[in-house]
Scaffold this motif. Structure first.
Motif, mmCIF file in Angstrom:
data_model
loop_
_atom_site.group_PDB
_atom_site.id
_atom_site.type_symbol
_atom_site.label_atom_id
_atom_site.label_comp_id
_atom_site.label_asym_id
_atom_site.label_seq_id
_atom_site.Cartn_x
_atom_site.Cartn_y
_atom_site.Cartn_z
ATOM 1 N N ASP A 67 -2.770 -7.316 3.615
ATOM 2 C CA ASP A 67 -1.865 -8.346 3.132
ATOM 3 C C ASP A 67 -1.968 -9.571 4.042
ATOM 4 O OD1 ASP A 67 0.190 -9.819 1.967
ATOM 5 O OD2 ASP A 67 1.765 -8.711 3.013
ATOM 6 N N GLU A 68 -2.557 -10.641 3.518
ATOM 7 C CA GLU A 68 -2.785 -11.840 4.314
ATOM 8 C C GLU A 68 -1.482 -12.437 4.836
ATOM 9 O OE1 GLU A 68 -5.135 -16.119 4.117
ATOM 10 O OE2 GLU A 68 -4.904 -14.950 2.288
ATOM 11 N N ILE A 69 -0.432 -12.383 4.062
ATOM 12 C CA ILE A 69 0.852 -12.947 4.487
ATOM 13 C C ILE A 69 1.382 -12.196 5.708
ATOM 14 C CG2 ILE A 69 3.269 -13.300 3.819
ATOM 15 C CD1 ILE A 69 2.171 -13.861 0.956
ATOM 16 N N THR A 70 1.283 -10.883 5.694
ATOM 17 C CA THR A 70 1.728 -10.091 6.849
ATOM 18 C C THR A 70 0.877 -10.405 8.075
ATOM 19 O OG1 THR A 70 2.539 -8.313 5.428
ATOM 20 C CG2 THR A 70 2.078 -7.748 7.721
ATOM 21 N N ARG A 71 -0.439 -10.484 7.888
ATOM 22 C CA ARG A 71 -1.332 -10.807 9.016
ATOM 23 C C ARG A 71 -0.965 -12.149 9.634
ATOM 24 N NH1 ARG A 71 -5.657 -9.709 5.521
ATOM 25 N NH2 ARG A 71 -6.326 -11.871 5.701
ATOM 26 N N VAL A 72 -0.792 -13.170 8.794
ATOM 27 C CA VAL A 72 -0.482 -14.508 9.294
ATOM 28 C C VAL A 72 0.891 -14.520 9.966
ATOM 29 C CG1 VAL A 72 0.017 -16.884 8.581
ATOM 30 C CG2 VAL A 72 -2.000 -15.711 7.692
ATOM 31 N N ALA A 73 1.865 -13.862 9.351
ATOM 32 C CA ALA A 73 3.215 -13.826 9.933
ATOM 33 C C ALA A 73 3.194 -13.186 11.314
ATOM 34 C CB ALA A 73 4.169 -13.075 9.009
ATOM 35 N N HIS A 99 1.355 -15.283 18.690
ATOM 36 C CA HIS A 99 0.280 -16.058 19.289
ATOM 37 C C HIS A 99 0.654 -16.813 20.565
ATOM 38 C CE1 HIS A 99 1.942 -19.615 17.273
ATOM 39 N NE2 HIS A 99 1.173 -20.333 18.056
ATOM 40 N N ASP A 100 1.917 -17.147 20.748
ATOM 41 C CA ASP A 100 2.311 -17.847 21.977
ATOM 42 C C ASP A 100 2.271 -16.951 23.203
ATOM 43 O OD1 ASP A 100 2.721 -20.305 20.813
ATOM 44 O OD2 ASP A 100 4.844 -19.948 20.447
ATOM 45 N N GLU A 101 2.481 -15.666 23.002
ATOM 46 C CA GLU A 101 2.569 -14.753 24.133
ATOM 47 C C GLU A 101 1.460 -13.707 24.156
ATOM 48 O OE1 GLU A 101 7.409 -14.838 24.662
ATOM 49 O OE2 GLU A 101 6.456 -12.961 24.155
ATOM 50 N N ILE A 102 0.706 -13.601 23.087
ATOM 51 C CA ILE A 102 -0.283 -12.533 22.956
ATOM 52 C C ILE A 102 -1.552 -13.100 22.338
ATOM 53 C CG2 ILE A 102 -0.800 -10.366 21.744
ATOM 54 C CD1 ILE A 102 1.354 -9.750 23.624
ATOM 55 N N GLU A 103 -2.702 -12.679 22.827
ATOM 56 C CA GLU A 103 -3.981 -13.034 22.204
ATOM 57 C C GLU A 103 -4.116 -12.197 20.929
ATOM 58 O OE1 GLU A 103 -8.705 -12.323 22.944
ATOM 59 O OE2 GLU A 103 -7.416 -12.459 24.706
ATOM 60 N N THR A 104 -3.891 -12.814 19.788
ATOM 61 C CA THR A 104 -3.804 -12.107 18.516
ATOM 62 C C THR A 104 -4.984 -12.447 17.617
ATOM 63 O OG1 THR A 104 -1.406 -12.334 18.710
ATOM 64 C CG2 THR A 104 -2.245 -11.583 16.607
ATOM 65 N N HIS A 105 -5.559 -11.401 17.000
ATOM 66 C CA HIS A 105 -6.694 -11.566 16.099
ATOM 67 C C HIS A 105 -6.347 -10.936 14.751
ATOM 68 C CE1 HIS A 105 -9.313 -12.744 19.465
ATOM 69 N NE2 HIS A 105 -8.541 -11.927 20.156
ATOM 70 N N GLU A 106 -6.481 -11.706 13.672
ATOM 71 C CA GLU A 106 -6.210 -11.216 12.312
ATOM 72 C C GLU A 106 -7.491 -10.648 11.716
ATOM 73 O OE1 GLU A 106 -4.466 -14.054 9.557
ATOM 74 O OE2 GLU A 106 -4.169 -15.361 11.292
ATOM 75 N N LEU A 107 -7.395 -9.425 11.170
ATOM 76 C CA LEU A 107 -8.545 -8.784 10.542
ATOM 77 C C LEU A 107 -8.102 -8.130 9.245
ATOM 78 C CD1 LEU A 107 -9.578 -7.342 13.943
ATOM 79 C CD2 LEU A 107 -10.868 -9.089 12.725
ATOM 80 N N ALA A 108 -8.905 -8.282 8.208
ATOM 81 C CA ALA A 108 -8.515 -7.811 6.887
ATOM 82 C C ALA A 108 -8.788 -6.334 6.653
ATOM 83 C CB ALA A 108 -9.225 -8.636 5.813
ATOM 84 N N THR A 109 -9.649 -5.715 7.474
ATOM 85 C CA THR A 109 -9.970 -4.294 7.292
ATOM 86 C C THR A 109 -10.209 -3.626 8.652
ATOM 87 O OG1 THR A 109 -12.378 -4.582 7.207
ATOM 88 C CG2 THR A 109 -11.170 -4.783 5.107
ATOM 89 N N ILE A 116 8.832 -1.931 11.162
ATOM 90 C CA ILE A 116 9.343 -1.830 9.802
ATOM 91 C C ILE A 116 9.727 -3.216 9.287
ATOM 92 C CG2 ILE A 116 11.153 -0.843 8.347
ATOM 93 C CD1 ILE A 116 11.090 1.616 10.106
ATOM 94 N N LYS A 117 9.246 -3.532 8.089
ATOM 95 C CA LYS A 117 9.574 -4.797 7.428
ATOM 96 C C LYS A 117 10.991 -4.738 6.893
ATOM 97 C CE LYS A 117 4.816 -5.517 5.938
ATOM 98 N NZ LYS A 117 3.942 -5.644 4.756
ATOM 99 N N PRO A 118 11.675 -5.838 6.812
ATOM 100 C CA PRO A 118 11.201 -7.190 7.066
ATOM 101 C C PRO A 118 11.017 -7.440 8.566
ATOM 102 C CG PRO A 118 13.536 -7.241 6.517
ATOM 103 C CD PRO A 118 13.068 -5.815 6.358
ATOM 104 N N LEU A 119 9.962 -8.150 8.883
ATOM 105 C CA LEU A 119 9.613 -8.438 10.273
ATOM 106 C C LEU A 119 10.398 -9.659 10.763
ATOM 107 C CD1 LEU A 119 5.763 -8.085 9.827
ATOM 108 C CD2 LEU A 119 7.332 -6.373 10.781
#
Length: 144
Positions: free
Chosen positions: A22-28, A34-44, A113-116
């Motif tokens: 879910d792209e929306i969850t990844r982006v959220a 991202h301000d405090e953690i080196e974060t990488h979004e991956l689809a699979t 658990i969502k909602p995040l």
């Protein structure tokens, strides 16, 4: 760095992979961290295995519950084998609590658990990465 970000946390940049279809969850999640953690979004998970080589091995994987449902408990073992000492949090809806419990039994370290919310996500990630938080890692009703 944004206001309200602790300097010590911003300097503790351990890689986190957000693996969700879910792209929306990844982006959220990426925006929340991202301000405090080196974060990488991956689809699979396969993208994570390809990306996580040499210097870019994640300390934490935020795994969408849909992948656990599709691939089952062996996915947790594959992540742990591929990324030594990785911590795994399953990201799921409240209605997927049973799936999350199966993930815990398979070796995942906790659940988001969502909602995040910004506060809940950062608190959980800080706790799992042992960045000063003292909140419990697992908060599920069903862990039989």
């Amino acid at each position: 760095m944004q206001m309200g970000v602790e300097t010590s946390k911003a300097e503790d940049q351990r890689p986190v992979f957000v693996v969700d279809d879910d792209e929306i969850t990844r982006v959220a999640l990426q925006l929340m961290l991202h301000d405090e953690i080196e974060t990488h979004e991956l689809a699979t998970p396969e993208e994570a295995f390809v990306r996580g080589v040499d210097w870019l091995k994640p300390d934490l994987v935020l795994l969408g519950a849909s992948f656990f449902k599709q691939k089952g408990p062996p996915l947790i073992g594959q992540l742990a084998a591929h990324f030594s000492e990785v911590r795994i949090l399953i990201v799921c809806e409240k209605s997927d609590e049973a799936t999350a419990a199966e993930g815990i039994k398979a070796g995942a370290h906790g659940v988001l658990i969502k909602p995040l919310t910004l506060e809940a996500v950062r608190k959980k990630v800080d706790g799992i990465l042992e960045r000063g938080a003292t909140a419990p890692i697992v908060q599920l009703r069903v862990l039989n």
